[in-house]
Scaffold this motif. Structure first.
Motif, PDB file in Angstrom:
ATOM      1  N   MET A 108      62.773  14.949 -17.375  1.00  0.00           N
ATOM      2  CA  MET A 108      62.589  14.411 -16.167  1.00  0.00           C
ATOM      3  C   MET A 108      63.859  13.860 -15.475  1.00  0.00           C
ATOM      4  O   MET A 108      63.809  13.903 -14.052  1.00  0.00           O
ATOM      5  CB  MET A 108      61.640  13.037 -16.474  1.00  0.00           C
ATOM      6  N   PHE A 109      64.719  13.703 -16.044  1.00  0.00           N
ATOM      7  CA  PHE A 109      66.294  13.315 -15.556  1.00  0.00           C
ATOM      8  C   PHE A 109      66.641  14.632 -14.693  1.00  0.00           C
ATOM      9  O   PHE A 109      67.334  14.607 -13.639  1.00  0.00           O
ATOM     10  CB  PHE A 109      67.300  12.797 -16.416  1.00  0.00           C
ATOM     11  N   LEU A 110      66.555  15.779 -15.227  1.00  0.00           N
ATOM     12  CA  LEU A 110      67.217  16.928 -14.800  1.00  0.00           C
ATOM     13  C   LEU A 110      66.604  17.390 -13.622  1.00  0.00           C
ATOM     14  O   LEU A 110      67.278  17.607 -12.533  1.00  0.00           O
ATOM     15  CB  LEU A 110      67.468  18.100 -15.868  1.00  0.00           C
ATOM     16  N   PRO A 111      65.214  17.404 -13.296  1.00  0.00           N
ATOM     17  CA  PRO A 111      64.724  17.841 -11.972  1.00  0.00           C
ATOM     18  C   PRO A 111      65.083  16.775 -11.110  1.00  0.00           C
ATOM     19  O   PRO A 111      65.226  17.164  -9.805  1.00  0.00           O
ATOM     20  CB  PRO A 111      63.305  17.794 -12.318  1.00  0.00           C
ATOM     21  N   THR A 112      64.985  15.514 -11.455  1.00  0.00           N
ATOM     22  CA  THR A 112      65.300  14.550 -10.212  1.00  0.00           C
ATOM     23  C   THR A 112      66.792  14.580  -9.856  1.00  0.00           C
ATOM     24  O   THR A 112      67.240  14.495  -8.815  1.00  0.00           O
ATOM     25  CB  THR A 112      65.193  13.225 -10.859  1.00  0.00           C
ATOM     26  N   MET A 113      67.850  14.949 -10.738  1.00  0.00           N
ATOM     27  CA  MET A 113      69.091  14.963 -10.317  1.00  0.00           C
ATOM     28  C   MET A 113      69.234  16.253  -9.659  1.00  0.00           C
ATOM     29  O   MET A 113      69.976  16.305  -8.636  1.00  0.00           O
ATOM     30  CB  MET A 113      69.968  15.100 -11.669  1.00  0.00           C
ATOM     31  N   LEU A 114      68.710  17.522  -9.859  1.00  0.00           N
ATOM     32  CA  LEU A 114      68.736  18.915  -9.073  1.00  0.00           C
ATOM     33  C   LEU A 114      68.213  18.426  -7.802  1.00  0.00           C
ATOM     34  O   LEU A 114      68.936  18.968  -6.696  1.00  0.00           O
ATOM     35  CB  LEU A 114      68.051  19.747  -9.966  1.00  0.00           C
ATOM     36  N   LEU A 115      66.952  17.796  -7.433  1.00  0.00           N
ATOM     37  CA  LEU A 115      66.491  17.588  -6.293  1.00  0.00           C
ATOM     38  C   LEU A 115      67.239  16.736  -5.581  1.00  0.00           C
ATOM     39  O   LEU A 115      67.639  16.956  -4.197  1.00  0.00           O
ATOM     40  CB  LEU A 115      65.118  16.809  -6.412  1.00  0.00           C
ATOM     41  N   THR A 116      67.881  15.679  -6.000  1.00  0.00           N
ATOM     42  CA  THR A 116      68.871  14.898  -5.462  1.00  0.00           C
ATOM     43  C   THR A 116      70.192  15.678  -4.887  1.00  0.00           C
ATOM     44  O   THR A 116      70.574  15.356  -3.715  1.00  0.00           O
ATOM     45  CB  THR A 116      69.167  13.521  -6.132  1.00  0.00           C
ATOM     46  N   ALA A 117      70.614  16.349  -5.678  1.00  0.00           N
ATOM     47  CA  ALA A 117      71.906  17.215  -5.321  1.00  0.00           C
ATOM     48  C   ALA A 117      71.493  18.132  -4.330  1.00  0.00           C
ATOM     49  O   ALA A 117      72.234  18.338  -3.345  1.00  0.00           O
ATOM     50  CB  ALA A 117      72.305  17.890  -6.432  1.00  0.00           C
ATOM     51  N   ILE A 118      70.328  18.750  -4.283  1.00  0.00           N
ATOM     52  CA  ILE A 118      70.017  19.698  -3.079  1.00  0.00           C
ATOM     53  C   ILE A 118      69.906  18.993  -2.067  1.00  0.00           C
ATOM     54  O   ILE A 118      70.275  19.423  -0.776  1.00  0.00           O
ATOM     55  CB  ILE A 118      68.678  20.440  -3.639  1.00  0.00           C
ATOM     56  N   ALA A 119      69.023  17.874  -1.824  1.00  0.00           N
ATOM     57  CA  ALA A 119      69.032  17.042  -0.712  1.00  0.00           C
ATOM     58  C   ALA A 119      70.505  16.523  -0.017  1.00  0.00           C
ATOM     59  O   ALA A 119      70.586  16.425   1.032  1.00  0.00           O
ATOM     60  CB  ALA A 119      68.119  15.633  -1.028  1.00  0.00           C
ATOM     61  N   GLY A 120      71.252  16.154  -1.029  1.00  0.00           N
ATOM     62  CA  GLY A 120      72.381  15.812  -0.341  1.00  0.00           C
ATOM     63  C   GLY A 120      73.413  16.746   0.228  1.00  0.00           C
ATOM     64  O   GLY A 120      73.938  16.671   1.099  1.00  0.00           O
ATOM     65  N   MET A 121      73.402  18.028  -0.512  1.00  0.00           N
ATOM     66  CA  MET A 121      74.007  18.988   0.173  1.00  0.00           C
ATOM     67  C   MET A 121      73.390  19.567   1.371  1.00  0.00           C
ATOM     68  O   MET A 121      74.083  19.808   2.397  1.00  0.00           O
ATOM     69  CB  MET A 121      73.948  20.402  -0.941  1.00  0.00           C
ATOM     70  N   TRP A 122      72.000  19.521   1.614  1.00  0.00           N
ATOM     71  CA  TRP A 122      71.680  19.860   2.812  1.00  0.00           C
ATOM     72  C   TRP A 122      71.777  18.884   3.971  1.00  0.00           C
ATOM     73  O   TRP A 122      72.348  19.028   4.992  1.00  0.00           O
ATOM     74  CB  TRP A 122      69.933  19.729   2.519  1.00  0.00           C
ATOM     75  N   PHE A 123      71.698  17.533   3.730  1.00  0.00           N
ATOM     76  CA  PHE A 123      72.346  16.508   4.524  1.00  0.00           C
ATOM     77  C   PHE A 123      73.722  16.779   4.814  1.00  0.00           C
ATOM     78  O   PHE A 123      73.900  16.610   6.146  1.00  0.00           O
ATOM     79  CB  PHE A 123      72.303  15.131   4.060  1.00  0.00           C
ATOM     80  N   PHE A 124      74.617  17.195   4.096  1.00  0.00           N
ATOM     81  CA  PHE A 124      75.899  17.106   4.628  1.00  0.00           C
ATOM     82  C   PHE A 124      76.143  18.494   5.575  1.00  0.00           C
ATOM     83  O   PHE A 124      76.786  18.485   6.541  1.00  0.00           O
ATOM     84  CB  PHE A 124      76.812  17.667   3.298  1.00  0.00           C
ATOM     85  N   TYR A 125      75.419  19.548   5.165  1.00  0.00           N
ATOM     86  CA  TYR A 125      75.321  20.909   5.648  1.00  0.00           C
ATOM     87  C   TYR A 125      74.915  20.346   7.144  1.00  0.00           C
ATOM     88  O   TYR A 125      75.401  20.992   8.140  1.00  0.00           O
ATOM     89  CB  TYR A 125      74.656  21.998   4.956  1.00  0.00           C
ATOM     90  N   VAL A 126      73.880  20.061   7.210  1.00  0.00           N
ATOM     91  CA  VAL A 126      73.150  19.886   8.723  1.00  0.00           C
ATOM     92  C   VAL A 126      73.814  19.118   9.507  1.00  0.00           C
ATOM     93  O   VAL A 126      73.887  19.228  10.833  1.00  0.00           O
ATOM     94  CB  VAL A 126      71.417  19.234   8.256  1.00  0.00           C
ATOM     95  N   GLN A 127      74.556  17.816   9.035  1.00  0.00           N
ATOM     96  CA  GLN A 127      75.431  17.075   9.830  1.00  0.00           C
ATOM     97  C   GLN A 127      76.346  17.741  10.332  1.00  0.00           C
ATOM     98  O   GLN A 127      77.330  17.229  11.205  1.00  0.00           O
ATOM     99  CB  GLN A 127      75.503  15.835   9.318  1.00  0.00           C
TER     100      GLN A 127
END
Length: 108
Positions: A1-20
């Motif tokens: 459960m920890f790994l999928p949550t961490m992966l999703l959070t990392a993808i979202a964080g990278m997306w936010f940085f990229y988009v901005q």
């Protein structure tokens, strides 16, 4: 459960940085023409997120204000936007708008 949550959070964080930092009509300046205030307003965005995402991300969508005054705490950023219309409407993008930016890339 920890790994999928961490992966999703990392993808979202990278997306936010990229988009901005990647969007159409960005500004390029030589060093002698550059100012921090203009750069903050012209090369980063106001990622206007729905209420729950603003809360989860601690107002990270108000990235342009961070570049202007990084010492403003995240919980005061909505107040700054309410008090300054120019900041509230500068480079405003939505989640739907952000999907168009997948094809953009920065090359130096």
């Amino acid at each position: 459960m920890f790994l999928p949550t961490m992966l999703l959070t990392a993808i979202a964080g990278m997306w936010f940085f990229y988009v901005q930092h990647q969007f159409e009509k960005t500004s390029w300046q030589r060093e002698h023409d550059w100012s921090i205030q203009d750069a903050a307003l012209e090369v980063s965005s106001h990622f206007a997120l729905p209420g729950m995402l603003r809360w989860i991300t601690r107002n990270t969508g108000v990235h342009h204000v961070h570049h202007l005054a990084s010492r403003i705490p995240f919980y005061r950023l909505p107040e700054v936007l309410r008090g300054h219309d120019v900041l509230a409407n500068t480079r405003r993008i939505t989640l739907r708008d952000s999907l168009r930016f997948t094809s953009l890339a920065l090359w130096d």
